[in-house]
Design a protein around this motif. Sequence first.
Motif, PDB file in Angstrom:
ATOM      1  N   SER A 356     -13.447   0.684  -0.152  1.00 47.27           N
ATOM      2  CA  SER A 356     -13.108   2.066   0.402  1.00 47.27           C
ATOM      3  C   SER A 356     -11.910   2.155   1.297  1.00 47.27           C
ATOM      4  N   LEU A 357     -11.798   0.980   1.985  1.00 46.62           N
ATOM      5  CA  LEU A 357     -10.747   0.899   2.730  1.00 46.62           C
ATOM      6  C   LEU A 357      -9.279   0.921   1.863  1.00 46.62           C
ATOM      7  N   ALA A 358      -9.336   0.008   0.751  1.00 44.62           N
ATOM      8  CA  ALA A 358      -8.406   0.045  -0.089  1.00 44.62           C
ATOM      9  C   ALA A 358      -8.101   1.286  -0.710  1.00 44.62           C
ATOM     10  N   HIS A 359      -8.980   2.263  -0.972  1.00 47.68           N
ATOM     11  CA  HIS A 359      -8.833   3.661  -1.284  1.00 47.68           C
ATOM     12  C   HIS A 359      -7.908   4.470  -0.370  1.00 47.68           C
ATOM     13  N   ILE A 360      -8.097   4.293   0.982  1.00 45.28           N
ATOM     14  CA  ILE A 360      -7.468   4.875   1.846  1.00 45.28           C
ATOM     15  C   ILE A 360      -6.077   4.555   1.920  1.00 45.28           C
ATOM     16  N   THR A 361      -5.774   3.054   1.983  1.00 41.71           N
ATOM     17  CA  THR A 361      -4.258   2.739   2.278  1.00 41.71           C
ATOM     18  C   THR A 361      -3.658   2.606   0.771  1.00 41.71           C
ATOM     19  N   SER A 362      -4.559   2.338  -0.158  1.00 43.09           N
ATOM     20  CA  SER A 362      -3.632   1.991  -1.261  1.00 43.09           C
ATOM     21  C   SER A 362      -2.844   3.499  -1.933  1.00 43.09           C
ATOM     22  N   ALA A 363      -3.598   4.543  -1.833  1.00 35.84           N
ATOM     23  CA  ALA A 363      -3.210   5.974  -2.271  1.00 35.84           C
ATOM     24  C   ALA A 363      -1.884   6.187  -1.098  1.00 35.84           C
ATOM     25  N   LYS A 364      -2.158   6.295  -0.042  1.00 36.65           N
ATOM     26  CA  LYS A 364      -1.209   6.412   0.896  1.00 36.65           C
ATOM     27  C   LYS A 364       0.091   5.845   0.985  1.00 36.65           C
ATOM     28  N   LEU A 365      -0.242   4.688   1.046  1.00 36.46           N
ATOM     29  CA  LEU A 365       1.056   3.551   0.847  1.00 36.46           C
ATOM     30  C   LEU A 365       1.566   3.626  -0.296  1.00 36.46           C
ATOM     31  N   GLY A 366       0.999   3.694  -1.754  1.00 32.60           N
ATOM     32  CA  GLY A 366       1.841   3.846  -2.904  1.00 32.60           C
ATOM     33  C   GLY A 366       2.715   5.047  -2.673  1.00 32.60           C
ATOM     34  N   LEU A 367       2.091   6.244  -2.525  1.00 32.51           N
ATOM     35  CA  LEU A 367       2.512   7.555  -2.571  1.00 32.51           C
ATOM     36  C   LEU A 367       3.987   7.706  -1.666  1.00 32.51           C
ATOM     37  N   GLU A 368       3.739   6.916  -0.458  1.00 36.84           N
ATOM     38  CA  GLU A 368       4.786   6.986   0.401  1.00 36.84           C
ATOM     39  C   GLU A 368       6.137   6.085   0.201  1.00 36.84           C
ATOM     40  N   ILE A 369       5.615   4.959  -0.395  1.00 38.71           N
ATOM     41  CA  ILE A 369       6.775   4.245  -1.134  1.00 38.71           C
ATOM     42  C   ILE A 369       7.498   5.109  -2.154  1.00 38.71           C
ATOM     43  N   ILE A 370       6.571   5.626  -2.997  1.00 40.85           N
ATOM     44  CA  ILE A 370       7.306   6.575  -4.124  1.00 40.85           C
ATOM     45  C   ILE A 370       8.222   7.619  -3.820  1.00 40.85           C
ATOM     46  N   ALA A 371       7.474   8.330  -2.727  1.00 43.98           N
ATOM     47  CA  ALA A 371       8.573   9.335  -2.057  1.00 43.98           C
ATOM     48  C   ALA A 371       9.753   8.921  -1.492  1.00 43.98           C
ATOM     49  N   ARG A 372       9.860   7.722  -0.844  1.00 45.73           N
ATOM     50  CA  ARG A 372      10.917   7.391  -0.198  1.00 45.73           C
ATOM     51  C   ARG A 372      11.862   6.182  -0.938  1.00 45.73           C
ATOM     52  N   PHE A 373      11.184   5.255  -1.618  1.00 44.58           N
ATOM     53  CA  PHE A 373      12.137   4.372  -2.445  1.00 44.58           C
ATOM     54  C   PHE A 373      11.843   4.482  -3.673  1.00 44.58           C
ATOM     55  N   GLY A 374      11.093   5.312  -4.656  1.00 45.88           N
ATOM     56  CA  GLY A 374      10.805   5.329  -5.846  1.00 45.88           C
ATOM     57  C   GLY A 374       9.640   4.264  -6.491  1.00 45.88           C
ATOM     58  N   TYR A 375       9.326   4.564  -7.600  1.00 49.20           N
ATOM     59  CA  TYR A 375       8.303   4.012  -8.279  1.00 49.20           C
ATOM     60  C   TYR A 375       8.579   2.402  -8.496  1.00 49.20           C
ATOM     61  N   GLN A 376       9.720   1.785  -8.720  1.00 50.96           N
ATOM     62  CA  GLN A 376      10.127   0.626  -8.867  1.00 50.96           C
ATOM     63  C   GLN A 376       9.899  -0.323  -7.787  1.00 50.96           C
ATOM     64  N   THR A 377       9.958   0.251  -6.620  1.00 50.18           N
ATOM     65  CA  THR A 377       9.740  -0.387  -5.186  1.00 50.18           C
ATOM     66  C   THR A 377       8.195  -0.665  -5.176  1.00 50.18           C
ATOM     67  N   ASN A 378       7.459   0.685  -5.606  1.00 53.30           N
ATOM     68  CA  ASN A 378       6.086   0.413  -5.286  1.00 53.30           C
ATOM     69  C   ASN A 378       5.593  -0.659  -6.143  1.00 53.30           C
ATOM     70  N   TRP A 379       6.022  -0.953  -7.489  1.00 53.41           N
ATOM     71  CA  TRP A 379       5.574  -1.868  -8.472  1.00 53.41           C
ATOM     72  C   TRP A 379       5.748  -3.295  -7.472  1.00 53.41           C
ATOM     73  N   MET A 380       6.838  -3.652  -7.215  1.00 60.79           N
ATOM     74  CA  MET A 380       7.304  -4.514  -6.479  1.00 60.79           C
ATOM     75  C   MET A 380       6.394  -4.976  -5.555  1.00 60.79           C
ATOM     76  N   VAL A 381       5.831  -4.057  -4.599  1.00 62.09           N
ATOM     77  CA  VAL A 381       5.207  -4.183  -3.274  1.00 62.09           C
ATOM     78  C   VAL A 381       3.572  -4.699  -3.892  1.00 62.09           C
ATOM     79  N   MET A 382       3.044  -3.786  -4.931  1.00 66.25           N
ATOM     80  CA  MET A 382       1.773  -3.854  -5.406  1.00 66.25           C
ATOM     81  C   MET A 382       1.628  -5.383  -6.067  1.00 66.25           C
ATOM     82  N   GLY A 383       2.737  -5.721  -6.959  1.00 67.53           N
ATOM     83  CA  GLY A 383       2.424  -7.073  -7.520  1.00 67.53           C
ATOM     84  C   GLY A 383       2.638  -8.095  -6.516  1.00 67.53           C
ATOM     85  N   SER A 384       3.374  -7.983  -5.306  1.00 67.57           N
ATOM     86  CA  SER A 384       3.297  -9.040  -4.318  1.00 67.57           C
ATOM     87  C   SER A 384       1.963  -9.353  -3.424  1.00 67.57           C
ATOM     88  N   MET A 385       1.605  -7.730  -3.201  1.00 71.56           N
ATOM     89  CA  MET A 385       0.146  -7.690  -2.661  1.00 71.56           C
ATOM     90  C   MET A 385      -1.027  -8.611  -3.501  1.00 71.56           C
TER      91      MET A 385
END
Length: 404
Positions: A356-385
């Motif tokens: 449930s905590l992941a639901h909170i932070t995953s969506a918000k973090l992913g969408l904020e990264i996409i809005a600011r830096f794009g999808y490619q950066t988001n995939w890098m962050v998630m892969g590293s996580m």
Amino acid sequence: MLQKAFQRYIDSFRGFSKEIWILTLVTFINRAGTMVLPFLSKYLKEDLHFSYGQVGWVMVCFGLGSMIGSWLGGKLSDKVGFYKIMIFSLFTSGIFIFCIQFITSFIGLCLGMFVVMIVADMFRPAMYVSLGAYAKPENRTRAFTLVRLAVNLGFAAGPALGGLIIMGMGYKGLFWIDGLSCVTAILLFALLVKEKKKLPYEENKNSEEVVVKSVFKDAPFWVFLLGSYLTAMVFFQLFTTMPLYQSEWYHISEFQIGLLMSFNGLIIFFLEMPMVNYFERKNVNKLKIIILGTFLLSLSYFVLLINVWVGILVISMFLITIGEMLNFPFSNTFAMSRAPKGHEGRYMALYTMSFSLAHITSAKLGLEIIARFGYQTNWMVMGSMGLAACFSFITLNRMLLRYK
């Protein structure tokens, strides 16, 4: 050779009680109707015209409600019994889902999703405890897997059908079917399954068993929760940023997005139970399987960096699917195996709260990264996580080896 493989597949489904099969059927009916979640971010963005930031906040409220509901469900399962909690949760959340379609304001949807998820996610820890009650100790991992199979088979049918419903009826039809499936599923469960208050086993014989006065003093379990949280952070991108990416970058339709989700469910239907049965027979270390699954989840996001060919979506989905098949069934069993008798609800509550905590932070973090830096950066962050989650489980494995 083929006949032998088929026979092993059939054998992997033997040995379950009637209650486990009914619970599996109920889960399938419920999940086949769960069409809102895979399309929720698209519904908010495209139908209600919310910004990326607003979509993220609705998902935050979704996750906060889920966390509170998970904790309440686990606590109350130990107090009043899993059976009553399961019936209350699914029936009431079904009614609430009918109503949520009529809320279209940003604040209203934040509050509405928060309340719906408090009630809806009381079900999950209660359902996990019910598996402990109705399954034999020697096939508990397979019982978890069987129910997961029903979830994924439901998801295989649900998103593809959901895509067709959106094209034919619009998003509103999803809410009616989702709510109706919740009510139908739990009425079937109440009619066919009698309440069982005591667990059928006297003691936990799993090698990971721990006897502690409080879950909060179980250090290895908290390392496990950290790894589970990071894994869920990565996995939940499948339902939040991934549909948006598939639509915006590759311009595929809702129906095609649904087919990709169905691909995930069908692979799990055919392969997960035999795979789990094989690992159980070979008595493979559960944590080693979890580590491998987490690594494949991580890899599935790194391959998305190759963004010039639509076929990479299929490869990524395949890696996600194999990763979750190796991770989640054994994670469920590990969490239950850590719980002293009478504390199963609390342990499973914390386990589901990590998601449930992941639901909170995953969506918000992913969408904020996409809005600011794009999808490619988001995939890098998630892969590293995902790699960080692997490290957590490796650390846990070393801790348990030291304690033995």
